[in-house]
Design a protein around this motif. Structure first.
Motif: not given
Ligand SMILES: Cc1cc2nc3c(=O)[nH]c(=O)nc-3n(C[C@H](O)[C@H](O)[C@H](O)COP(=O)(O)OP(=O)(O)OC[C@H]3O[C@@H](n4cnc5c(N)ncnc54)[C@H](O)[C@@H]3O)c2cc1C
Length: 768
Positions: A156-160, A483-491, A681-682
Motif C-alpha cells: 500500500t505504501a508503494l502504491l500511495d 491495475a498495477y501497471a496503470l497505477t504506475f503509468g498514471l503516476q 522502472a517502478k
C-alpha cells in the motif's frame, strides 16, 4: 440392530463399486441389474445383508449427500494409505479388513471371479477410477489457495507513494457515517445528497487544494489528483460533481483567467459558496469544439459582451451542475468584434441568483435520467443575448483592449485555441485516475468474493473456490496486472504534468489524451468481466458493480471521446517520428539503419523468434524490445502510408481518414510501451524482495498478456513463430495461476475503505 456398513465390516467390500455407480448421481437399469444379480449370487451374504446392500442401489431412494461424503472419506483415506491398489475389489477388501481381518486369502480366491465379472459388466476401468479417486482429495485445483507472500502495508505504501497522507485523510472522511453509501433512488434527493457530500469535502479543505495559497488553496495539484482518485472508491456522481465544481469550473478560471478573476472567484469556488459549470459542449459540437457556434459579441460602447445561442443546436448540452445548482458558468463562445470572428474564447456568465432563480435571458433544461451518474445535475443551457461586463472575459490568452481591439500574446488563432485547451489537460489526468480507482473497487469486490464463493469440486469432496478455476483466473488476473501497471503509468503522467516545461506540453497532452482513453477503456472492460465473474451477485446493487459500470461508461466519452483522443495521441507520435526521421540527414539515416540492423540481429533471428525458454519469456528486456518493435513498426508504416496516400494525390483529410484505424494502433502501441516502461522502472526501485517478486510476476503477466493479445500481428510480422506465441499463451495461464494465490492480498493492498466495497467482498461465508 439395523445393518450398516460400520457394524458389518465385510459389506465394505462392495462399497467402492456402489460408490462408483452413484458417481454420476443416477443408477441406470443396467447397473442396477448387474449389481443386484451379483448381490443375489453371493452365498456368504445373509438375506438381510443382501436387502441392506440392495437398498443402497435403489434409484428411488438414493444415498444422501452426507452419506456419499462418508463413503468418499472412507475410500479416499484407504487409498491414501494404499497407493498401489489397482482393483475396486481389492480396495473394498482392504476397507473391510482394516479393523480386523474379515476375509481370509481363501475367501478371496472364492469370491474374486464374481467381482471381476461384475466390474466387467459395469464397464469399469478400475485403475482409472482409482487414480481419479486417489487424486480427489489432493487435486491441484482444490489445494490452491490464498497465501500472503508479501507485506500488504508495504505494498500500500508503494502504491500511495508521496501522497499517502492526503489519501488516508480522504479515506477516513469517506468512511464516516455521513458518507454512508445508501444511494437514494429519487434523482432529486440523490443530487442533493451529492451536493451535501461535496460541501463536507469543501469544509474539510479538499475543494481548493489545487488553487494558489493566496486564494485559499494549497497550491497542490498532485494532491488534488490523489483526492479525485481516492474519492472514486466512493460514489462516482460525487466524484464528477466534485470534479465539475473544483476541477472544471475552478480550474478554467485558474487556467484561462487572470489575477482579477482569481481574486473575485476562486475562494468562493473552493468553498462551494459559488457553484458553477464548465459549458463547452454544444449539441452539434462535442468532439469538434473549434466549431462551437455560441457567440460573444463585443460592444465597445459600453464595454460588454453579448452571449447568444444562435440556433437550437448550439445550446450548451450535458453541462454538469447546470440543471439545479450552478450559479455561474465558464462559457466557451466565438468572440466577435466588429463583425470579425476571433475564434473560441472563454467567458464567465452568471446563470442563477443566490435564490437559485434562473436569470433573465438564460434558459436551462434538465438532461433528465441518464445511464449513470444520476447524482449529477446535467443540463442544457441557452443564452438569449445575455450581456456580461468586459471583465468577465477570461483573458489569459486573449483580450479586448481599451481601444476595442483584439489582443493576444499568441498571434495564431489555431495555436491560441490549442494552447487554451492544453491548459485544461488536468481533466484528462483526473478522469483516468478516477476510472482506475473504480476498476480497483470492482476487482477487489470480485476477487475477494471469488476466493470464497465455491462451485463444483472433485466428486464427494468440498466444492472449490471459483477463483481456483483457470478460466476465472484468466478473466481477472490480467486486469489485476493492468491495475498495477496503470497505477504506475498514471503516476508517471501526473509527475510529468506537475513538472512540465513549456516545450514538453504537446507531448504531455498527447500522453494524457491517450492514457485517458487507454485507462477508461480498460475500466469498462474490466468491470464487465467483474460483473459476470460474480454471477447473479454481480447484478445486485448492494455489490456496487452496477453503479461502477454504469457510472464509468461515460468516462470513455466525456473529457474527450476516446477514439478522437487516440487520434490526437497518434498525430503527436507521427509528428515526433517525422521530426526525427522525416527530414533524414546523414546522421539520422545512419541511426535508423543501425536500429533496424540491431533488431534483425538480436530480435528477428531464427533462434529468437522460436525461443521458448522460460528465462527468455520472462526477461524484461524481451518484453520491452517486443513492445518497442511494435510501436516502431506501426508508427513507421503509418508515416509511410500517409505519405504515399498524399503523394498518390489523395487530399490530406481523406488520407487521414483512410489512416484512422492505423492511427489507433499507433497510439495503442505507444501507450502499451509507456506503461510497461513505468511498471519496470517502478520495480527497479523496490528493495523488499517479496514485493519485488510479486510485482515482477504481475509485470510479466501485463507484458505477456499484451503480446498474446497482439500475437496475430507479431506472427504477421515474422517477429515470432507459432511455437513461441503458444509458449507465451501457456505462460500467461501459468502466471494467472500463480498470481491467484496473491490476488486477495494484492487487492487488499489497494486499501479501499470497507464501506466502499461490494457487500459480497466483506460478508462472512458462513452467513451465505
Ligand atoms: C454525462 C455527461 C456529462 C458531461 N459533462 C460536460 C460538461 O460538464 N461540460 C461540457 O462542456 N461537456 C460535457 N459533456 C459533453 C462531452 O464532453 C461530450 O459528449 C464529448 O466531448 C463527446 O461529444 P459528442 O457527445 O458530441 O460526441 P460526438 O463528437 O458526436 O461523437 C460521436 C461519435 O463519433 C465519433 N467521432 C467523432 N468525430 C470523429 C472523427 N473525427 N473520427 C472518428 N470518429 C469520430 C466518436 O468517436 C464518437 O463515438 C458531458 C457529457 C455527458 C454525457
Amino acid at each position: 440392530m439395523d445393518i450398516t456398513f460400520n457394524n458389518n465390516a465385510k459389506l465394505y467390500i462392495i462399497l467402492p463399486i456402489i460408490y462408483f455407480s452413484w458417481q454420476d448421481n443416477i443408477i441406470n437399469n443396467k447397473e442396477f441389474k448387474a449389481i443386484s444379480d451379483f448381490i443375489e449370487g453371493q452365498e456368504w451374504l445373509t438375506k438381510a445383508e443382501k436387502n441392506f446392500l440392495k437398498s443402497k442401489i435403489d434409484a428411488v431412494s438414493p444415498p444422501s449427500r452426507s452419506e456419499l461424503a462418508q463413503w468418499y472419506e472412507k475410500i479416499s483415506t484407504t487409498l491414501a494409505g494404499n497407493p498401489k491398489v489397482n482393483t475396486l475389489t481389492e480396495l473394498g477388501l482392504i476397507i473391510s479388513n482394516t479393523e480386523r481381518p474379515v476375509f481370509t486369502g481363501e475367501d478371496i480366491q472364492k469370491i474374486a471371479p464374481a467381482f471381476v465379472k461384475l466390474e466387467t459388466a459395469l464397464g469399469i476401468s478400475a485403475s482409472e477410477i482409482i487414480s481419479n479417486l486417489s487424486q480427489n482429495s489432493t487435486t491441484h485445483t482444490h489445494a490452491h489457495k490464498t497465501i500472503e507472500s508479501f507485506s500488504i502495508p508495504k505494498m500500500t505504501a508503494l502504491l500511495d507513494g508521496n501522497q499517502a497522507a492526503i489519501i488516508n485523510s480522504v479515506k477516513s472522511i469517506i468512511s464516516t457515517k455521513a458518507f454512508n453509501l445508501d444511494i437514494p433512488t429519487d434523482v432529486n434527493q440523490f443530487r442533493e445528497q451529492v451536493l451535501e457530500w461535496c460541501k463536507i469535502l469543501a469544509d474539510n479543505g479538499l475543494g481548493n487544494y489545487a488553487y494558489p495559497k493566496e486564494h485559499g488553496g494549497k497550491d497542490d495539484i498532485e494532491g488534488y489528483f490523489a483526492i479525485m482518485e481516492t474519492l472514486s472508491y466512493h460514489d462516482l456522481s460525487l466524484v464528477i460533481k466534485f470534479g465539475v465544481q473544483f476541477g472544471l469550473w475552478g480550474m478554467s478560471i485558474l487556467s484561462l483567467g487572470t489575477e482579477k478573476h482569481y481574486k473575485k472567484y476562486l475562494r468562493d469556488v473552493g468553498t462551494l459558496a459559488l457553484p458553477g459549470c464548465f459549458a463547452m459542449t454544444e449539441t452539434h459540437h462535442g468532439s469538434n469544439v473549434k466549431g462551437l457556434q455560441t457567440t460573444a459579441t463585443y460592444n465597445h460602447a459600453d464595454r460588454t459582451f453579448t452571449i447568444n445561442t444562435p440556433v437550437k443546436y448550439a445550446r450548451k448540452e450535458y453541462i454538469g451542475n447546470a440543471a439545479n445548482h450552478g450559479e455561474m458558468a465558464t462559457v466557451f463562445a466565438k468572440l466577435v468584434i466588429a463583425g470579425k470572428d476571433y475564434g473560441v474564447n472563454a467567458f464567465i456568465v452568471p446563470l442563477r441568483n443566490k435564490n437559485k432563480e434562473v436569470l433573465p435571458g438564460i434558459t436551462i433544461e434538465d438532461c433528465g435520467h441518464k445511464m449513470g451518474l444520476n447524482g449529477v445535475d446535467n443540463g442544457i443551457i441557452s443564452f438569449d443575448n445575455v450581456v456580461i461586463p468586459h471583465e468577465n472575459m477570461l483573458d489569459r490568452f486573449a483580450s479586448v483592449n481599451d481601444a476595442g481591439e483584439f489582443e493576444s500574446p499568441i498571434p495564431s488563432d489555431n495555436r491560441r485555441f490549442f494552447t487554451m485547451l492544453g491548459t485544461l489537460v488536468g481533466g484528462r489526468i483526473g478522469i483516468p485516475r478516477s476510472a482506475l480507482a473504480a476498476c480497483k473497487t470492482g476487482l477487489a469486490t470480485t476477487i475477494k468474493y471469488s476466493d470464497k464463493r465455491r462451485q463444483f469440486g472433485p466428486e464427494g469432496a468440498a466444492e472449490v473456490p471459483i477463483l481456483n478455476y483457470r478460466m476465472h483466473q484468466r478473466r481477472l488476473m490480467p486486469y489485476l496486472a493492468n491495475a498495477y501497471a496503470l497505477t504506475f503509468g498514471l503516476q508517471y503522467l501526473t509527475d510529468r504534468f506537475v513538472k512540465r516545461t513549456e516545450d514538453q506540453m504537446q507531448e504531455i497532452e498527447a500522453l494524457a489524451a491517450g492514457l485517458k482513453a487507454y485507462t477508461t477503456w480498460n475500466t469498462r472492460n474490466a468491470l464487465q468481466e467483474c460483473r459476470e465473474a460474480c454471477g447473479g451477485k454481480g447484478y445486485l446493487s448492494e455489490n456496487r458493480i452496477d453503479d461502477l459500470k454504469n457510472d464509468t461508461e461515460i468516462y470513455t466519452t466525456f473529457e474527450g471521446d476516446n477514439t478522437v483522443l487516440m487520434q490526437l495521441t497518434a498525430k503527436n507520435r507521427l509528428g515526433e517520428f517525422r521530426k526525427q526521421y522525416g527530414e533524414m540527414n546523414v546522421s539520422t539515416i545512419f541511426n535508423y539503419v543501425v536500429e533496424q540492423a540491431k533488431t534483425s540481429i538480436t530480435e528477428k533471428n531464427p533462434f529468437t523468434i522460436r525461443n521458448t525458454d522460460e528465462a527468455h519469456l520472462k526477461d524484461p528486456q524481451f518484453h520491452l524490445d517486443t513492445f518497442n518493435y511494435r510501436e516502431r513498426q506501426i508508427v513507421e508504416s503509418g508515416a509511410k502510408r500517409f505519405k504515399k496516400l498524399v503523394d498518390d494525390g489523395l487530399d490530406a483529410f481523406d488520407a487521414a481518414n483512410v489512416m484512422h484505424p492505423h492511427m489507433l494502433q499507433v497510439a495503442d502501441s505507444y501507450l502499451d510501451r509507456v506503461v510497461l516502461e513505468q511498471f519496470q522502472a517502478k520495480i527497479e526501485t523496490v528493495e523488499d524482495e517479496s514485493l519485488k517478486e510479486v510485482l515482477t510476476r504481475l509485470c510479466n503477466l501485463f507484458a505477456l498478456n499484451k503480446i498474446d493479445e497482439h500475437k496475430a500481428w507479431y506472427l504477421e510480422q515474422g517477429y515470432m513463430e507459432g511455437v513461441k506465441t503458444k509458449a507465451i499463451r501457456k505462460m500467461v495461464s501459468q502466471l494467472c495461476w500463480e498470481i491467484r494465490q496473491d490476488a486477495v492480498p494484492l487487492v487488499d493492498a489497494f486499501n479501499i475503505p470497507e464501506n466502499c466495497l461490494g457487500h459480497i467482498a466483506t460478508f462472512k461465508i458462513e452467513e451465505a
